[in-house]
Design an enzyme around this catalytic site. Structure first.
Site, short mmCIF file in Angstrom:
data_model
loop_
_atom_site.label_atom_id
_atom_site.label_comp_id
_atom_site.label_asym_id
_atom_site.label_seq_id
_atom_site.Cartn_x
_atom_site.Cartn_y
_atom_site.Cartn_z
N ALA A 179 5.61 20.08 16.25
CA ALA A 179 6.23 18.93 15.61
C ALA A 179 5.84 18.88 14.15
CB ALA A 179 5.78 17.64 16.30
N GLU B 3 -1.04 25.19 5.17
CA GLU B 3 -2.33 25.66 4.69
C GLU B 3 -3.51 24.93 5.36
OE1 GLU B 3 -3.25 25.13 0.48
OE2 GLU B 3 -2.65 27.22 0.19
N PHE C 110 0.84 -1.20 0.00
CA PHE C 110 0.00 0.00 0.00
C PHE C 110 0.87 1.25 0.00
CE2 PHE C 110 -2.10 3.47 2.35
CZ PHE C 110 -3.20 3.67 1.53
N GLU D 210 9.77 23.67 12.17
CA GLU D 210 8.43 23.44 12.72
C GLU D 210 8.13 24.39 13.88
OE1 GLU D 210 6.05 21.63 11.46
OE2 GLU D 210 7.28 20.78 9.85
N GLU E 198 4.97 26.90 13.42
CA GLU E 198 3.78 26.68 14.25
C GLU E 198 3.63 27.71 15.37
OE1 GLU E 198 3.44 22.62 15.56
OE2 GLU E 198 3.25 21.87 13.52
N ARG F 150 -6.81 16.14 15.84
CA ARG F 150 -6.16 14.97 15.28
C ARG F 150 -7.22 13.99 14.82
NH1 ARG F 150 -1.07 15.90 13.72
NH2 ARG F 150 0.36 16.35 15.45
#
Lengths: 191, 191
Positions: free
Chosen positions: A81, A144, A20, A98, A102, A69
């Site tokens: 992170a 974004e 996969f 990061e 962030e 999440r």
């Protein structure tokens, strides 16, 4: 601590097949030879890896991010992170990027806390954890499709939230509890 | 600590499609609506969940297991752990089973340390972490394709190995560093 050799535990890959290919995860089915000579199948989610950083300012305040999440269908409180941009990307550079994207923070002092295997039973993901100090504020540049809420709280309160179960993200618990030796103690090992 | 509502962060699932069914992992591609009304794709590895347990005996010795982990191609030192047998299985019962199977230990005193989200960015896995005390020894019954080596060491040494980076498994670091409040301190909250 020294251990006897790993020969009695190691598995050898006989064949490994990509079954996969996703956006983040690339799954292999691997046939391995067990230490006793028998064979077994292993399912392996290949992940590019990530860096994460606990920023602590001169007043002992930490900056965390709240983020939805989808896999756990919850808003979690986490250290900043992000995934590596490319295989082999410098992990400190990824942590610096990061943190800046962030939270808008940059840091003069970086300490490598450890590298964690988040789920070695099924994924190859390794997250490098850093402690960032001597912080300066700037502009945030989240991705974004990334909606974050920044939270600033005392280091001791964040540790209490990890110990009480209010913070559930594993990398965040590891970083908070490993950082105590530097933030509370006098340990200094900047990069 | 109280936060403002999560409405500004939450994503809503529009559709969710199973794109891969493996032995352990079941991958969905989900289309979500972002807080700003735009759409995004999320890749979610559905995982049944697991329990893990840090056993500490009356002399302060912990029992860990060394095990080859194919995804990271290394032998790791970890607390005894295992996947749930079925969705919704009692997580304490799963921890008791795994402790007994992997180490032969049974425990009279169980403390729920926390539940960790190991990789909330891409998987739904939640591991329940327990501290087990008042231990008794018995026979081990590892799974057929599971080769383990049991290691017994002082709690303080295991904590040092987590802090120094010698132990890299995230659940093991979380359990060791969260257990200090019970093992070193006087905190008692058995189930």
């Amino acid at each position: 601590m020294q251990f006897a050799g790993n020969k009695d535990l190691e598995e050898r890959f006989i064949r490994r097949e990509r079954v996969f290919d996703g956006y983040i995860l690339h799954i292999d089915h691997a046939e391995v030879t067990l230490p006793n000579g028998q064979k077994a199948m292993r399912e392996i989610a290949n992940h590019i890896g990530a860096s994460a950083v606990l920023p602590v300012d001169d007043n002992g305040m930490v900056t965390l991010v709240r983020q939805y999440r989808a896999p756990v269908e919850k808003v979690l409180l986490e250290i900043p992170a992000g995934k590596l941009d490319a295989p082999g990307e410098d992990r400190l550079a990824a942590a610096q990027r990061e943190l800046q994207e962030e939270t808008g923070l940059t840091a003069q002092n970086w300490i490598h806390l450890t590298d964690i295997a988040t789920t070695p039973g099924f994924s190859s993901e390794i997250i490098s954890l850093y402690l960032a100090r001597q912080l300066s504020k700037g502009e945030t540049h989240p991705d974004e499709d990334e909606f974050l809420s920044i939270v600033t709280l005392p280091f001791a309160d964040a540790v209490s939230m990890a110990l009480s179960g209010e913070i559930t993200d594993a990398k965040t618990i590891c970083a908070l509890l490993m950082a105590g030796q530097y933030v509370n103690g006098g340990k200094h090992e900047s990069i």
